[in-house]
Write a protein that holds these residues in place. Structure first.
Motif, PDB file in Angstrom:
ATOM      1  N   ASP A 131       0.828  -1.204   0.000  1.00  0.00           N
ATOM      2  CA  ASP A 131       0.000   0.000   0.000  1.00  0.00           C
ATOM      3  C   ASP A 131       0.861   1.251   0.000  1.00  0.00           C
ATOM      4  OD1 ASP A 131      -3.087  -0.832   0.777  1.00  0.00           O
ATOM      5  OD2 ASP A 131      -1.619  -2.245   1.545  1.00  0.00           O
ATOM      6  N   LEU A 132       1.892   1.238   0.833  1.00  0.00           N
ATOM      7  CA  LEU A 132       2.690   2.447   1.023  1.00  0.00           C
ATOM      8  C   LEU A 132       3.799   2.632  -0.010  1.00  0.00           C
ATOM      9  CD1 LEU A 132       5.567   1.361   2.432  1.00  0.00           C
ATOM     10  CD2 LEU A 132       4.080   1.162   4.426  1.00  0.00           C
ATOM     11  N   TYR A 134       5.754   3.361  -3.600  1.00  0.00           N
ATOM     12  CA  TYR A 134       5.623   4.332  -4.682  1.00  0.00           C
ATOM     13  C   TYR A 134       6.045   3.668  -5.988  1.00  0.00           C
ATOM     14  CZ  TYR A 134       5.017   8.045  -1.232  1.00  0.00           C
ATOM     15  OH  TYR A 134       4.531   8.828  -0.217  1.00  0.00           O
ATOM     16  N   LYS A 146       4.160   7.294  -7.781  1.00  0.00           N
ATOM     17  CA  LYS A 146       2.910   7.607  -7.096  1.00  0.00           C
ATOM     18  C   LYS A 146       2.634   6.518  -6.067  1.00  0.00           C
ATOM     19  CE  LYS A 146      -2.050   8.219  -7.869  1.00  0.00           C
ATOM     20  NZ  LYS A 146      -3.152   8.171  -8.872  1.00  0.00           N
ATOM     21  N   GLN A 147       2.172   6.934  -4.902  1.00  0.00           N
ATOM     22  CA  GLN A 147       1.897   5.959  -3.852  1.00  0.00           C
ATOM     23  C   GLN A 147       0.722   5.069  -4.251  1.00  0.00           C
ATOM     24  OE1 GLN A 147       0.960   7.465   0.155  1.00  0.00           O
ATOM     25  NE2 GLN A 147       2.502   6.020   0.919  1.00  0.00           N
ATOM     26  N   ILE A 149      -1.514   3.090  -2.516  1.00  0.00           N
ATOM     27  CA  ILE A 149      -2.766   3.280  -1.777  1.00  0.00           C
ATOM     28  C   ILE A 149      -2.541   4.389  -0.750  1.00  0.00           C
ATOM     29  CG2 ILE A 149      -4.505   2.229  -0.286  1.00  0.00           C
ATOM     30  CD1 ILE A 149      -4.483   0.954  -3.033  1.00  0.00           C
ATOM     31  N   SER A 150      -3.327   5.445  -0.843  1.00  0.00           N
ATOM     32  CA  SER A 150      -3.171   6.568   0.086  1.00  0.00           C
ATOM     33  C   SER A 150      -3.552   6.148   1.502  1.00  0.00           C
ATOM     34  CB  SER A 150      -4.060   7.731  -0.363  1.00  0.00           C
ATOM     35  OG  SER A 150      -5.426   7.399  -0.156  1.00  0.00           O
ATOM     36  N   PRO A 151      -3.100   6.880   2.512  1.00  0.00           N
ATOM     37  CA  PRO A 151      -3.497   6.565   3.885  1.00  0.00           C
ATOM     38  C   PRO A 151      -5.009   6.521   4.070  1.00  0.00           C
ATOM     39  CG  PRO A 151      -1.649   8.087   3.893  1.00  0.00           C
ATOM     40  CD  PRO A 151      -2.067   7.943   2.463  1.00  0.00           C
ATOM     41  N   ASP A 153      -7.335   5.828   1.804  1.00  0.00           N
ATOM     42  CA  ASP A 153      -7.876   4.635   1.148  1.00  0.00           C
ATOM     43  C   ASP A 153      -7.470   3.365   1.892  1.00  0.00           C
ATOM     44  OD1 ASP A 153      -9.266   5.996  -0.792  1.00  0.00           O
ATOM     45  OD2 ASP A 153      -7.675   5.865  -2.294  1.00  0.00           O
ATOM     46  N   TYR A 154      -6.288   3.392   2.496  1.00  0.00           N
ATOM     47  CA  TYR A 154      -5.849   2.238   3.286  1.00  0.00           C
ATOM     48  C   TYR A 154      -6.816   2.008   4.444  1.00  0.00           C
ATOM     49  CZ  TYR A 154      -2.831  -0.672   6.276  1.00  0.00           C
ATOM     50  OH  TYR A 154      -2.324  -1.675   7.063  1.00  0.00           O
ATOM     51  N   ASP A 193       7.215   5.120   6.900  1.00  0.00           N
ATOM     52  CA  ASP A 193       5.833   4.960   6.434  1.00  0.00           C
ATOM     53  C   ASP A 193       5.151   3.731   7.025  1.00  0.00           C
ATOM     54  OD1 ASP A 193       5.698   7.283   5.032  1.00  0.00           O
ATOM     55  OD2 ASP A 193       5.637   6.385   3.035  1.00  0.00           O
ATOM     56  N   TYR A 197       1.404   3.798   8.645  1.00  0.00           N
ATOM     57  CA  TYR A 197       0.299   2.946   8.219  1.00  0.00           C
ATOM     58  C   TYR A 197      -0.147   2.030   9.353  1.00  0.00           C
ATOM     59  CZ  TYR A 197      -0.002   4.406   3.351  1.00  0.00           C
ATOM     60  OH  TYR A 197      -0.234   5.142   2.212  1.00  0.00           O
TER      61      TYR A 197
END
Length: 260
Positions: A131-132, A134, A146-147, A149-151, A153-154, A193, A197
């Motif tokens: 998820d975290l 890039y 680009k990441q 899954i954003s925090p 959305d996680y 990160d 998360y």
């Protein structure tokens, strides 16, 4: 002609096999079709597990970290539980539910053949490292990527996962494993990160006090430099995976004893 004459004999032999043997063969073939990746189908972690009906049933869901500690977990729980794992790399949180549905449609209660005619007693799961990360196209790139899954959305995905698991296995004990540390210099991830998360996950889990936490992050961090496979890599050496697998087994056994 000889081949044609052998067919009735072969059919007779198959008919003489006990139903349980035929069922196990069918289940094994179904499992092997699920594990399609050449990277996985020869690894012990992905081999077919013959169910012992006298033992509780445990499922491990996770990414490559989980794949690597599966063998040590099974060894530590040998004779105490049937330990299964997801048929592939668990990836990020957005793919969790679909992968579980694919596995259970093929192997479990949703399949008419019902290869897995048992219920889960424990589901030990993790999502986070994928998820975290890039990504720049198909490459890890923490600078220009680009990441995944954003925090936000996680958190949303994790809540959906928990709701799905509670519906799938309402009587199973759920254990969430925190995401292991990201080292400095990792190609597609930012150090620190994993802790961020994990904080999101623990915030979600406050709403579900019945879900146990296996804090693999805290367990691993003091030994990170000693256990990692190489500097700047999120994976671990044999000593690290063995220790993690034994810790996972300890937490699972602890939860199994609470169910007795």
């Amino acid at each position: 002609m000889k081949t044609l004459r052998l067919i009735p004999l072969l059919l007779l032999c198959l008919a003489a096999l006990p139903h349980s043997v035929l069922a196990e063969q069918d289940a094994k073939e179904a499992w092997q079709k699920l594990v399609r990746s050449p990277r996985f189908n020869k690894r012990p972690a992905f081999q077919f597990v013959k169910n012992n009906p006298k033992l509780p049933n445990v499922l491990l869901y996770g990414d490559s970290i989980s794949i690597a500690y599966t063998d040590a977990t099974r060894e530590a729980l040998k004779g105490k539980a049937n330990v299964y794992r997801l048929y592939c790399n668990g990836g990020d949180s957005s793919s969790f539910i679909q992968k579980m549905k694919t596995m259970h449609t093929t192997m479990g209660q949703e399949d008419l053949k019902n290869h897995w005619d048992f219920k889960w007693d424990v589901i030990h799961f993790n999502v986070g490292l994928h998820d975290l990360k890039y990504m720049n196209g198909k490459k890890l790139d923490r600078v220009n990527g680009k990441q995944a899954i954003s925090p936000a959305d996680y958190e949303k995905n994790l809540r959906a996962i928990i709701a799905y698991l509670k519906k799938l296995a309402p009587n199973a004990k759920l254990i969430f494993a925190t995401t292991t540390p990201v080292p400095e210099g990792e190609q597609g991830r930012i150090a620190g990160d994993a802790a961020k998360y994990n904080q999101i996950a623990l915030k979600v889990l406050k709403d579900y006090p019945e879900i146990a936490v296996d804090d693999l992050y805290a367990f691993t961090k003091p030994h990170h430099a000693q256990w990692w496979s190489k500097p700047g890599n999120v994976h671990y050496n044999t000593a690290g995976y063995t220790a993690q697998g034994q810790e996972v087994a300890r937490v699972i056994e602890q939860q199994l004893k609470k169910q007795d």
